[in-house]
Design an enzyme around this catalytic site. Structure first.
Site, PDB file in Angstrom:
ATOM      1  N   HIS A 171      46.797  36.080  32.988  1.00 37.35           N
ATOM      2  CA  HIS A 171      47.077  37.283  33.775  1.00 37.35           C
ATOM      3  C   HIS A 171      47.439  38.497  32.913  1.00 37.35           C
ATOM      4  O   HIS A 171      46.897  39.585  33.070  1.00 37.35           O
ATOM      5  CB  HIS A 171      48.238  37.053  34.750  1.00 37.35           C
ATOM      6  CG  HIS A 171      48.059  35.851  35.612  1.00 37.35           C
ATOM      7  ND1 HIS A 171      46.847  35.506  36.165  1.00 37.35           N
ATOM      8  CD2 HIS A 171      48.930  34.916  36.030  1.00 37.35           C
ATOM      9  CE1 HIS A 171      46.991  34.406  36.879  1.00 37.35           C
ATOM     10  NE2 HIS A 171      48.239  34.030  36.811  1.00 37.35           N
ATOM     11  N   LYS A 194      43.703  41.647  42.606  1.00 40.91           N
ATOM     12  CA  LYS A 194      44.725  42.528  43.194  1.00 40.91           C
ATOM     13  C   LYS A 194      44.218  43.960  43.206  1.00 40.91           C
ATOM     14  O   LYS A 194      43.658  44.442  42.232  1.00 40.91           O
ATOM     15  CB  LYS A 194      46.032  42.459  42.386  1.00 40.91           C
ATOM     16  CG  LYS A 194      46.811  41.177  42.581  1.00 40.91           C
ATOM     17  CD  LYS A 194      48.051  41.209  41.701  1.00 40.91           C
ATOM     18  CE  LYS A 194      48.787  39.891  41.717  1.00 40.91           C
ATOM     19  NZ  LYS A 194      49.592  39.665  42.920  1.00 40.91           N
TER      20      LYS A 194
END
Ligand code: NAD
Length: 483
Positions: A239, A181
């Site tokens: 994550h 990201k």
């Protein structure tokens, strides 16, 4: 601002599991978008491989459908036809010996060879073994493996050992799509390309850090799968651990894959065990005609958490005394991922009569509306003396970067291009994954040994009440969950 698209080298990419959900939703549409951006040489080849019997034409039709749906292009877009020319298909049951010879015949000398394992992890060993056994992969080939990478330390070690029989660590690309990201990478730019924050980035100036990953959806159709995992395995071990590492790590000597990953590993190794009183697990309840977690999971006795909040301590010089609070959950009030760094209050206020200054806060939003927000104190405008007010310096990356900011590559696009480039910076190294499990395992085991039930919470809320108390106890509060 003009984006620089640097084409990658000519490549042959084999996607195992090419008929699956991930290939349809992310991998094929992502490759198409990179092709349109001019990053993929027209000589490159993308070969689908899965159990279904199909020829090249049928696979192209299937891929076209997926790309139209998920990359939002029209069927008659000429670029789609050009892209489909790159695609081929070889039926292979990876547990058997058929099809490998044909696959080998499709690989060209001189091109980068990459193999994407977009299948269940239980098949990774079969693929690795046959790729090397049939002489398809060599020392220059790369393999991409999907999450979950193990479900505990023992299974992660076993998986690493299996892959290591056939591939060097430098050939293995373990995907954590969070690392692809844009804003996650921006964490490193913000910290290490500015002089502003880094001097304050330590326990002396940072009061605490909050990392939130909130979802509005429940576990829905994948309830029985999710029930074997839960929020800690599904989100925290991978994550959220990555986000924590990027916030907490020391500056690497260079933006080099192993230098960055060495620093992340040091953070994981410095994590203290989480105390039972520092963790809250929750399960969303039924509401109206909406099923609760237990119905979604099809397991009335489940103790698996759909929500977890925890206080994490890092035992090193930089962070001693500054807690990191992590929370993630399903069916919460809003879909949002953010990191909030709350600085300490100024040590002394000169504005006695008009209110003490509040602590500065830097919020990095990962989704939605990626950007940064820094809360600073200013004088409230107008006459009437020196009154203080806190205002946000708010930046949305999309606004700041114009069209380019609103059309940023999806995480998968970026990561696949990094594989072709041979850049492992945004992929997890084997020792990093194992260290993360070594920290997570005792948390999971302690819960399994306990008799406690998860705390219920209402769908659309901020999570269980107990999680609020986790913060109140420390005289702090969670940030509001909102998109
Ligand atoms: P899926 O079940 O939709 O697809 C699996 C694919 O594997 C299919 O193409 C199937 O034909 C193929 N396959 C199964 N057995 C095979 C065999 N013996 N030989 C050859 N091919 C075989 O799964 P998915 O959702 O696409 O997920 C793939 C991987 O990606 C999994 O490891 C999953 O955990 C991971 N992942 C998926 C997502 C997602 O959004 N779908 C997100 C993160 C990670």
């Amino acid at each position: 601002m003009v984006s620089r698209v640097i084409p990658v080298d000519d490549f042959d990419l084999v996607i195992f599991g090419a008929t699956g959900d991930l290939a349809h939703r992310k991998i094929l549409p992502g490759l198409f978008r990179r092709f349109v951006a001019g990053q993929i040489p027209e000589t490159s080849r993308i070969v689908g491989a899965a159990r279904t019997q199909m020829d090249d034409g049928q696979f192209r039709d299937e891929a076209a459908k997926a790309i139209c749906e998920f990359a939002k292009v029209k069927k008659n877009d000429p670029r789609l036809a050009q892209f489909l020319e790159l695609l081929g298909y070889t039926p292979i049951d990876v547990k058997g010996e058929g099809g490998w010879k044909e696959l080998k015949s499709r690989m060209r000398d001189g091109a980068v060879h990459a193999f994407y394992f977009s299948v269940a992890p239980s098949l990774f060993g079969d693929i690795a073994e046959r790729l090397s056994g049939h002489g398809i992969a060599d020392d220059n080939s790369r393999i991409v493996v999907e999450k979950p990478f193990g479900r505990d330390l023992a299974s992660a070690k076993a998986l690493n050992a299996t892959l290591a029989q056939h591939f060097h660590e430098s050939q293995i690309y373990r995907i954590d799509h969070y690392l692809g990201k844009e804003t996650v990478q921006n964490l490193m730019a913000v910290r290490f390309a500015n002089v502003l924050f880094e001097p304050l980035w330590n326990a002396q100036y940072v009061d605490h850090v909050q990392i939130t990953v909130a979802e509005t959806v429940g576990v829905g159709g994948r309830g029985s799968y999710y029930d074997k995992s839960g929020a800690i395995r599904d989100m925290v071990q991978n994550h959220m651990m990555q986000l924590l590492c990027l916030i907490a790590m020391e500056p690497p000597y260079h933006f080099d894959p192993d230098a960055v990953r060495d620093e992340k590993l040091k953070v994981i190794r410095a994590l203290e065990p989480v105390l039972p009183e520092d963790i809250v697990r929750g399960q969303y309840q039924a509401s109206g005609d909406q099923p609760g977690y237990l119905e979604d999971a099809e397991n009335p006795d489940s103790r698996t958490e759909s929500y977890v909040a925890m206080k994490v301590r890092i035992s090193n010089w930089r962070w001693q005394g500054t807690p990191f609070y992590l929370r993630t959950g399903k069916k919460l009030r809003a879909r949002t991922s953010e990191i909030a760094i709350t600085f300490k209050e100024p040590p002394h206020s000169i504005f006695d009569d008009t209110g003490a200054p509040k602590a500065n806060e830097l919020v990095i939003r990962l989704q939605p509306n990626e950007g940064m927000n820094l809360k600073v104190m200013i004088k409230e405008p107008g006459p009437g003396g020196m009154r203080l007010v806190q205002v946000p310096l708010d930046m949305s990356f999309a606004d700041a970067l114009g069209a380019e900011g609103s059309d940023m590559p999806d995480a998968y696009e970026r990561l696949i291009m990094d594989v072709i480039r041979g850049n492992q910076t945004l992929f997890m190294r084997g020792d990093e994954v194992e260290a993360a499990w070594a920290w997570t395992d005792p948390i999971i085991e302690a819960w399994e040994d306990s008799k406690r039930a998860p705390e219920p919470y209402d769908p659309g809320s901020s999570g269980p009440e107990e999680a609020l108390r986790l913060m109140h106890r420390d005289n702090r509060r969670w940030r509001e969950i909102r998109s």
